[in-house]
Design a protein around this motif. Sequence first.
Motif, PDB file in Angstrom:
ATOM      1  N   TRP A 190      -2.398   8.509  -7.895  1.00  0.00           N
ATOM      2  CA  TRP A 190      -1.893   7.437  -7.049  1.00  0.00           C
ATOM      3  C   TRP A 190      -1.163   6.466  -7.946  1.00  0.00           C
ATOM      4  O   TRP A 190      -1.717   5.958  -8.913  1.00  0.00           O
ATOM      5  CB  TRP A 190      -3.042   6.759  -6.308  1.00  0.00           C
ATOM      6  CG  TRP A 190      -3.620   7.657  -5.285  1.00  0.00           C
ATOM      7  CD1 TRP A 190      -3.207   7.787  -4.003  1.00  0.00           C
ATOM      8  CD2 TRP A 190      -4.678   8.592  -5.451  1.00  0.00           C
ATOM      9  NE1 TRP A 190      -3.957   8.740  -3.342  1.00  0.00           N
ATOM     10  CE2 TRP A 190      -4.859   9.243  -4.219  1.00  0.00           C
ATOM     11  CE3 TRP A 190      -5.497   8.957  -6.513  1.00  0.00           C
ATOM     12  CZ2 TRP A 190      -5.831  10.227  -4.027  1.00  0.00           C
ATOM     13  CZ3 TRP A 190      -6.446   9.916  -6.321  1.00  0.00           C
ATOM     14  CH2 TRP A 190      -6.603  10.546  -5.093  1.00  0.00           C
TER      15      TRP A 190
ATOM     16  N   ARG B  78       2.569   8.616   0.835  1.00  0.00           N
ATOM     17  CA  ARG B  78       2.910   7.236   0.506  1.00  0.00           C
ATOM     18  C   ARG B  78       2.271   6.300   1.528  1.00  0.00           C
ATOM     19  O   ARG B  78       2.042   6.681   2.674  1.00  0.00           O
ATOM     20  CB  ARG B  78       4.420   7.047   0.474  1.00  0.00           C
ATOM     21  CG  ARG B  78       5.079   7.319   1.801  1.00  0.00           C
ATOM     22  CD  ARG B  78       6.568   7.284   1.702  1.00  0.00           C
ATOM     23  NE  ARG B  78       7.131   7.530   3.038  1.00  0.00           N
ATOM     24  CZ  ARG B  78       8.388   7.722   3.294  1.00  0.00           C
ATOM     25  NH1 ARG B  78       9.255   7.698   2.303  1.00  0.00           N
ATOM     26  NH2 ARG B  78       8.809   7.929   4.509  1.00  0.00           N
TER      27      ARG B  78
ATOM     28  N   TYR C 256       7.460  10.316 -13.680  1.00  0.00           N
ATOM     29  CA  TYR C 256       6.357   9.393 -13.934  1.00  0.00           C
ATOM     30  C   TYR C 256       5.816   9.661 -15.329  1.00  0.00           C
ATOM     31  O   TYR C 256       5.361  10.774 -15.620  1.00  0.00           O
ATOM     32  CB  TYR C 256       5.257   9.566 -12.891  1.00  0.00           C
ATOM     33  CG  TYR C 256       4.040   8.714 -13.142  1.00  0.00           C
ATOM     34  CD1 TYR C 256       4.139   7.334 -13.130  1.00  0.00           C
ATOM     35  CD2 TYR C 256       2.807   9.281 -13.408  1.00  0.00           C
ATOM     36  CE1 TYR C 256       3.036   6.544 -13.364  1.00  0.00           C
ATOM     37  CE2 TYR C 256       1.699   8.509 -13.642  1.00  0.00           C
ATOM     38  CZ  TYR C 256       1.816   7.140 -13.619  1.00  0.00           C
ATOM     39  OH  TYR C 256       0.724   6.352 -13.868  1.00  0.00           O
TER      40      TYR C 256
ATOM     41  N   ARG D  23       1.512   1.657   2.099  1.00  0.00           N
ATOM     42  CA  ARG D  23       1.736   0.298   1.612  1.00  0.00           C
ATOM     43  C   ARG D  23       0.432  -0.482   1.586  1.00  0.00           C
ATOM     44  O   ARG D  23      -0.442  -0.273   2.402  1.00  0.00           O
ATOM     45  CB  ARG D  23       2.707  -0.446   2.528  1.00  0.00           C
ATOM     46  CG  ARG D  23       4.116   0.020   2.428  1.00  0.00           C
ATOM     47  CD  ARG D  23       5.034  -0.952   3.147  1.00  0.00           C
ATOM     48  NE  ARG D  23       6.368  -0.410   3.256  1.00  0.00           N
ATOM     49  CZ  ARG D  23       7.294  -0.507   2.313  1.00  0.00           C
ATOM     50  NH1 ARG D  23       7.020  -1.143   1.213  1.00  0.00           N
ATOM     51  NH2 ARG D  23       8.478   0.020   2.476  1.00  0.00           N
ATOM     52  N   THR D  24       0.360  -1.413   0.648  1.00  0.00           N
ATOM     53  CA  THR D  24      -0.771  -2.328   0.616  1.00  0.00           C
ATOM     54  C   THR D  24      -0.509  -3.461   1.595  1.00  0.00           C
ATOM     55  O   THR D  24       0.583  -3.570   2.162  1.00  0.00           O
ATOM     56  CB  THR D  24      -0.966  -2.911  -0.795  1.00  0.00           C
ATOM     57  OG1 THR D  24       0.189  -3.682  -1.138  1.00  0.00           O
ATOM     58  CG2 THR D  24      -1.180  -1.817  -1.826  1.00  0.00           C
TER      59      THR D  24
ATOM     60  N   ARG E 141       6.886   0.985  -8.305  1.00  0.00           N
ATOM     61  CA  ARG E 141       7.780   0.454  -9.321  1.00  0.00           C
ATOM     62  C   ARG E 141       7.654   1.171 -10.669  1.00  0.00           C
ATOM     63  O   ARG E 141       8.453   0.961 -11.565  1.00  0.00           O
ATOM     64  CB  ARG E 141       7.576  -1.053  -9.467  1.00  0.00           C
ATOM     65  CG  ARG E 141       6.190  -1.421  -9.914  1.00  0.00           C
ATOM     66  CD  ARG E 141       6.066  -2.927 -10.062  1.00  0.00           C
ATOM     67  NE  ARG E 141       4.682  -3.248 -10.291  1.00  0.00           N
ATOM     68  CZ  ARG E 141       3.952  -4.016  -9.524  1.00  0.00           C
ATOM     69  NH1 ARG E 141       4.497  -4.602  -8.512  1.00  0.00           N
ATOM     70  NH2 ARG E 141       2.695  -4.239  -9.801  1.00  0.00           N
ATOM     71  N   SER E 142       6.655   2.046 -10.829  1.00  0.00           N
ATOM     72  CA  SER E 142       6.532   2.789 -12.083  1.00  0.00           C
ATOM     73  C   SER E 142       7.137   4.187 -11.999  1.00  0.00           C
ATOM     74  O   SER E 142       7.046   4.951 -12.936  1.00  0.00           O
ATOM     75  CB  SER E 142       5.056   2.860 -12.506  1.00  0.00           C
ATOM     76  OG  SER E 142       4.294   3.476 -11.508  1.00  0.00           O
TER      77      SER E 142
ATOM     78  N   CYS F 206       1.851   3.234  -8.377  1.00  0.00           N
ATOM     79  CA  CYS F 206       2.624   2.145  -7.790  1.00  0.00           C
ATOM     80  C   CYS F 206       4.101   2.527  -7.840  1.00  0.00           C
ATOM     81  O   CYS F 206       4.576   3.090  -8.832  1.00  0.00           O
ATOM     82  CB  CYS F 206       2.363   0.859  -8.553  1.00  0.00           C
ATOM     83  SG  CYS F 206       3.078  -0.586  -7.787  1.00  0.00           S
TER      84      CYS F 206
ATOM     85  N   ALA G  92       3.234  -3.720  -1.328  1.00  0.00           N
ATOM     86  CA  ALA G  92       3.500  -2.858  -2.479  1.00  0.00           C
ATOM     87  C   ALA G  92       3.437  -1.394  -2.044  1.00  0.00           C
ATOM     88  O   ALA G  92       2.593  -1.010  -1.238  1.00  0.00           O
ATOM     89  CB  ALA G  92       2.494  -3.117  -3.593  1.00  0.00           C
ATOM     90  N   GLU G  93       4.335  -0.583  -2.575  1.00  0.00           N
ATOM     91  CA  GLU G  93       4.372   0.841  -2.235  1.00  0.00           C
ATOM     92  C   GLU G  93       3.458   1.618  -3.178  1.00  0.00           C
ATOM     93  O   GLU G  93       3.544   1.471  -4.389  1.00  0.00           O
ATOM     94  CB  GLU G  93       5.795   1.372  -2.365  1.00  0.00           C
ATOM     95  CG  GLU G  93       6.761   0.721  -1.408  1.00  0.00           C
ATOM     96  CD  GLU G  93       8.191   1.191  -1.605  1.00  0.00           C
ATOM     97  OE1 GLU G  93       8.444   2.018  -2.494  1.00  0.00           O
ATOM     98  OE2 GLU G  93       9.049   0.705  -0.855  1.00  0.00           O
ATOM     99  N   ILE G  94       2.590   2.446  -2.602  1.00  0.00           N
ATOM    100  CA  ILE G  94       1.709   3.314  -3.379  1.00  0.00           C
ATOM    101  C   ILE G  94       2.057   4.749  -3.007  1.00  0.00           C
ATOM    102  O   ILE G  94       2.085   5.114  -1.827  1.00  0.00           O
ATOM    103  CB  ILE G  94       0.220   3.042  -3.076  1.00  0.00           C
ATOM    104  CG1 ILE G  94      -0.129   1.571  -3.316  1.00  0.00           C
ATOM    105  CG2 ILE G  94      -0.677   3.961  -3.887  1.00  0.00           C
ATOM    106  CD1 ILE G  94      -0.042   1.143  -4.761  1.00  0.00           C
ATOM    107  N   TYR G  95       2.333   5.580  -4.017  1.00  0.00           N
ATOM    108  CA  TYR G  95       2.717   6.966  -3.803  1.00  0.00           C
ATOM    109  C   TYR G  95       1.667   7.890  -4.393  1.00  0.00           C
ATOM    110  O   TYR G  95       1.099   7.604  -5.450  1.00  0.00           O
ATOM    111  CB  TYR G  95       4.058   7.261  -4.474  1.00  0.00           C
ATOM    112  CG  TYR G  95       5.214   6.522  -3.840  1.00  0.00           C
ATOM    113  CD1 TYR G  95       5.903   7.071  -2.770  1.00  0.00           C
ATOM    114  CD2 TYR G  95       5.608   5.281  -4.306  1.00  0.00           C
ATOM    115  CE1 TYR G  95       6.959   6.404  -2.186  1.00  0.00           C
ATOM    116  CE2 TYR G  95       6.665   4.591  -3.727  1.00  0.00           C
ATOM    117  CZ  TYR G  95       7.334   5.164  -2.661  1.00  0.00           C
ATOM    118  OH  TYR G  95       8.375   4.494  -2.078  1.00  0.00           O
TER     119      TYR G  95
END
Length: 81
Positions: A71, A48, A38, A50-51, A75-76, A73, A55-58
């Motif tokens: 925290w 982890r 990251y 999900r919204t 995809r990043s 997202c 969307a996945e939040i880790y």
Amino acid sequence: MQAHMHTERTLLPRGLIARRRRVYTAKWTFKLDSFVEYRGERTVVIDRHRTIMGAEIYTVIPLTTIPGRQWVCGRSLKHIH
């Protein structure tokens, strides 16, 4: 004689109006305790979720600097091989 009267949808109480539900059953991109990159820094995934929109939040912790949760997202993040 009309046996069935059709009621306009806008006149019904909100509790009686059927709502469309979205169900997201996608697989997770990253596993717990996996190493990811990251912002050019090596981190480990500790949590982890999900919204509502899927969307996945880790939650990640950096390994090289002072530990602090971030925290992020999904995809990043990038896989480390």
